[in-house]
Design an enzyme around this catalytic site. Sequence first.
Site, PDB file in Angstrom:
ATOM      1  N   LEU A 415       0.859  -1.176   0.000  1.00  0.00           N
ATOM      2  CA  LEU A 415       0.000   0.000   0.000  1.00  0.00           C
ATOM      3  C   LEU A 415       0.898   1.229   0.000  1.00  0.00           C
ATOM      4  CD1 LEU A 415      -2.676  -0.933   2.723  1.00  0.00           C
ATOM      5  CD2 LEU A 415      -2.935  -1.052   0.240  1.00  0.00           C
ATOM      6  N   ASP A 416       0.437   2.322  -0.651  1.00  0.00           N
ATOM      7  CA  ASP A 416       1.181   3.581  -0.579  1.00  0.00           C
ATOM      8  C   ASP A 416       1.406   3.955   0.882  1.00  0.00           C
ATOM      9  OD1 ASP A 416       1.108   3.770  -3.293  1.00  0.00           O
ATOM     10  OD2 ASP A 416      -0.508   5.246  -3.355  1.00  0.00           O
ATOM     11  N   MET A 417       2.477   4.663   1.150  1.00  0.00           N
ATOM     12  CA  MET A 417       2.760   5.090   2.513  1.00  0.00           C
ATOM     13  C   MET A 417       1.571   5.847   3.107  1.00  0.00           C
ATOM     14  SD  MET A 417       5.866   7.471   3.989  1.00  0.00           S
ATOM     15  CE  MET A 417       5.199   9.012   3.340  1.00  0.00           C
ATOM     16  N   THR A 419      -1.601   5.605   2.348  1.00  0.00           N
ATOM     17  CA  THR A 419      -2.839   4.837   2.383  1.00  0.00           C
ATOM     18  C   THR A 419      -2.846   3.909   3.594  1.00  0.00           C
ATOM     19  OG1 THR A 419      -2.920   4.852  -0.032  1.00  0.00           O
ATOM     20  CG2 THR A 419      -4.301   3.243   1.086  1.00  0.00           C
TER      21      THR A 419
END
Length: 568
Positions: A415-417, A419
């Site tokens: 996951l994106d940092m 998110t």
Amino acid sequence: MSALSTLKDQCFTPFKSDIGDIELPAKFTYPFCYQPHELSQLAAKELQEHLLTQTFWQHDFSFGEPSKEGNGKMFGVLVVINQSNELGYLSAFSGKISDRNLLPHFVPPVFDMLTKDSFFLTEQALINQINDQVDALESNPKIAEYAAKLADIENSTEQLIELQRAKIIVGRKSRKSRRQEASQAVKDKQLSEQAFEGLLAELGKESVFEKNELKALKQHCDEQISAAKYKLMNLTDEIAELKNTRRQHSNDLQQRLFEQYRFLNAKGEYKNLQQLFKDMPHPPPAGAGDCAAPKLLHFAFEQGLTPIAMAEFWWGAAPKSEIRQHQNYYPACLGKCQPILSHMLLGLSVEENPLLNNPALNKTLEIVYQDDDIVVVNKPAEFLSVPGKNIKDSVYHRIKAQFPDATGNYIIHRLDMSTSGLMVLSLTKRAQKSLQQQFITRAVKKRYVALIDGLLAEDQGEINLPLIGDYYDRPRQMVCFDEGKPAKTQWQVVERTTHQTKVFLHPTTGRTHQLRVHCAHQLGLNMPIIGDDLYGVKGERLHLHAQRLELNHPITKQLLVFEVDADF
């Protein structure tokens, strides 16, 4: 009064508003990741009022309409103190506006290639002449005619040669059969040795004849092809020579421009583009040095002004591929500006890079489920999935410390940092292999919940926008229909409030920043996710959460469904 003093006075703008109660920043803005200082915001607001009211020049910014050409423009403001100890600001735009480098109220470019009788205009005129010559020669209908004729000859001769080769193969099989029959006849005393030797000689002559036929045919075909190529080359050689000349002129012109773009820093040192990009993996990209930030700092240092704070904002319609929101603030791009600004900021006291600070400090990684093979976690927002270049603390780091004897590679997806939400990790090699296969075949079902800035008219839909990384401004992604990777997202409205919409997002592909770009892009939902610092407006957090995860247990094959609601 000197020309330089006049220019400084024209570009220096005192604040119209009362700024007496505003405290100056302790350090200068870190340009690659920042929250605009109050003075920068005030300067930007005054510049925007100027853009709305000025009548000196005209430019179609295409407000409110997606523009094929991307008529919007990046502007910048630099808060400075002049030599009379007055606080004001400088203004700049990136690139050109209406094909002009110089406009009233704005600082000049570091190097003005459009000045009368400049080497750039002279060389550009020569290159344009070559372009016209190339276009004229390429429009000759004989080129297409001769090219088609050459293709026909190559095709027909290839067929003739293949027919001859097939004939040789048939002849070879026939001769083999005749030799075998004759050999048997000799054994059966039905054919004399002398007759057999005569037959072998005859068969040898047939083989040589067929090979010579093929050789002669190839020579004839080569002569036909060479003649056709010669006719075509008589027309295209001049074009190729002109293109080579044009390429050389363009390269020479580019190198001269690199040398002319010389940037001054706070220590009084100059460096040109060639020097600044010599250690970069790529040469200076187009437009390097023409962005607002280098223009502002160079002018300030040249005029003896003291930089205090800086900000850049977008004005107008977004480009076709990038995401730019009208009036939003944006950091300086890394690919074009980092080598330049890193030099220009030497000698200034600059804010620390906030990206070097660990955002996961004092945050807890919640474990939602665990057994001998897998672990499912609820990742907080602003928490890395895997170790970064400067920060090691991450989901991977925490799980590895908690399960040191695990034999799997832990990370299956990311996951994106920014998110938050559900992630599954493997603890064994057999679990890792099964989970990877489920992700590859898209057997894993994921549902995200997001809060977007605006009210959607429709209740559901699908977004298909191919994505590619912005080479000069990582980690940003762009929409690119030519080279981008396919990316598809299904969406469904959950709830509407006064100015925002909560949606479920179902990605069927897993591209970097896919959901963020699909929400923010003008061809997607055209509404950024609340708190998106890259594609919208930075807030306390990115309102994007991986809320539901559905997969088969890698060992038992039991269907597992996990849900964790967002905390926004």
